[in-house]
Enzyme design. Structure first.
Site, PDB file in Angstrom:
ATOM      1  N   GLN A  50       0.824  -1.222   0.000  1.00  0.00           N
ATOM      2  CA  GLN A  50       0.000   0.000   0.000  1.00  0.00           C
ATOM      3  C   GLN A  50       0.853   1.265   0.000  1.00  0.00           C
ATOM      4  O   GLN A  50       0.356   2.342  -0.314  1.00  0.00           O
ATOM      5  CB  GLN A  50      -0.955   0.017   1.196  1.00  0.00           C
ATOM      6  N   CYS A  92     -10.609  -0.126   3.646  1.00  0.00           N
ATOM      7  CA  CYS A  92      -9.194  -0.251   3.303  1.00  0.00           C
ATOM      8  C   CYS A  92      -8.659   1.139   2.996  1.00  0.00           C
ATOM      9  O   CYS A  92      -9.327   1.918   2.304  1.00  0.00           O
ATOM     10  CB  CYS A  92      -9.051  -1.152   2.073  1.00  0.00           C
ATOM     11  N   LEU A  93      -7.464   1.434   3.487  1.00  0.00           N
ATOM     12  CA  LEU A  93      -6.902   2.767   3.248  1.00  0.00           C
ATOM     13  C   LEU A  93      -6.616   2.996   1.759  1.00  0.00           C
ATOM     14  O   LEU A  93      -6.504   4.141   1.335  1.00  0.00           O
ATOM     15  CB  LEU A  93      -5.622   2.971   4.074  1.00  0.00           C
ATOM     16  N   HIS A 134      -6.990  -9.589   6.351  1.00  0.00           N
ATOM     17  CA  HIS A 134      -7.104  -8.538   5.331  1.00  0.00           C
ATOM     18  C   HIS A 134      -5.702  -8.071   4.902  1.00  0.00           C
ATOM     19  O   HIS A 134      -5.425  -7.928   3.705  1.00  0.00           O
ATOM     20  CB  HIS A 134      -7.933  -7.390   5.924  1.00  0.00           C
TER      21      HIS A 134
HETATM   22 NI    NI Z   1      -6.468  -2.815   3.093  1.00  0.00          NI
END
Ligand code: NI
Length: 170
Positions: A50, A92-93, A134
């Site tokens: 991410q 989710c970011l 996750h």
């Molecule tokens: Ni996420």
């Protein structure tokens, strides 16, 4: 240092990440940056892809009130999953402001390498169990929307494409 969080759709979020061979200062810095980025967002979990790093590192802190409990997991592996399932509304970011119910094993046992180089094992339940699954999914290029039906997934992806266009213009 706070690092920018990639927004879906992004090819870097679809990659299978590489295992970390050893804990180096670079890995410790990455984990510290990821925790800072996660708390700043704010979020309860973050995976290295991410922030654009395709390595098997995740950070979490699912304590909502009280003393923070940050943990960094390197090369995390699920070694046991309960048959019991639980459903949480996940977000989710990398998919801001979109939430959907996802069903996952209610408890999991996870083994990982800690930043001090020791091997750790812990059983997670409740929100921690959902969060760790996750985040580990992220290391395999999988997002929570991959558990949804194609229409819902497409709708969210279109919203994210629009958001990215808007942010690019701003
Ligand atoms: Ni996420």
């Amino acid at each position: 240092m706070i690092r920018p969080i990639l927004i879906h759709p992004d090819p870097r979020l679809k990659k299978v990440c590489d295992p970390v061979a050893e804990i180096t200062p670079e890995i410790r810095t990455l984990a510290a940056d990821m925790l800072e980025t996660m708390y700043d967002a704010p979020g309860i979990g973050l995976a290295a892809p991410q922030v654009g790093v395709t390595k098997r590192v995740i950070v979490m802190d699912c304590i909502k009130e009280g003393d923070p409990e940050p943990i960094a997991l390197v090369n995390p592996q699920i070694v046991w999953s309960s048959e019991d399932l639980s459903t949480y509304e996940e977000g989710c970011l990398s998919i801001p402001e979109q939430y959907a119910e996802v069903k996952r094993p209610a408890e999991v046992k996870v083994r990982w390498l800690a930043l001090d180089g020791t091997e750790q094992e812990r059983q997670f339940s409740g929100l921690w169990a959902t969060c760790v699954q996750h985040e580990i999914d992220h290391l395999d290029g999988k997002l929570f929307i991959d558990y949804l039906g194609p229409l819902k997934r497409q709708m969210i992806t279109r919203k994210m494409e629009k958001l990215k266009r808007e942010r690019a213009r701003a």
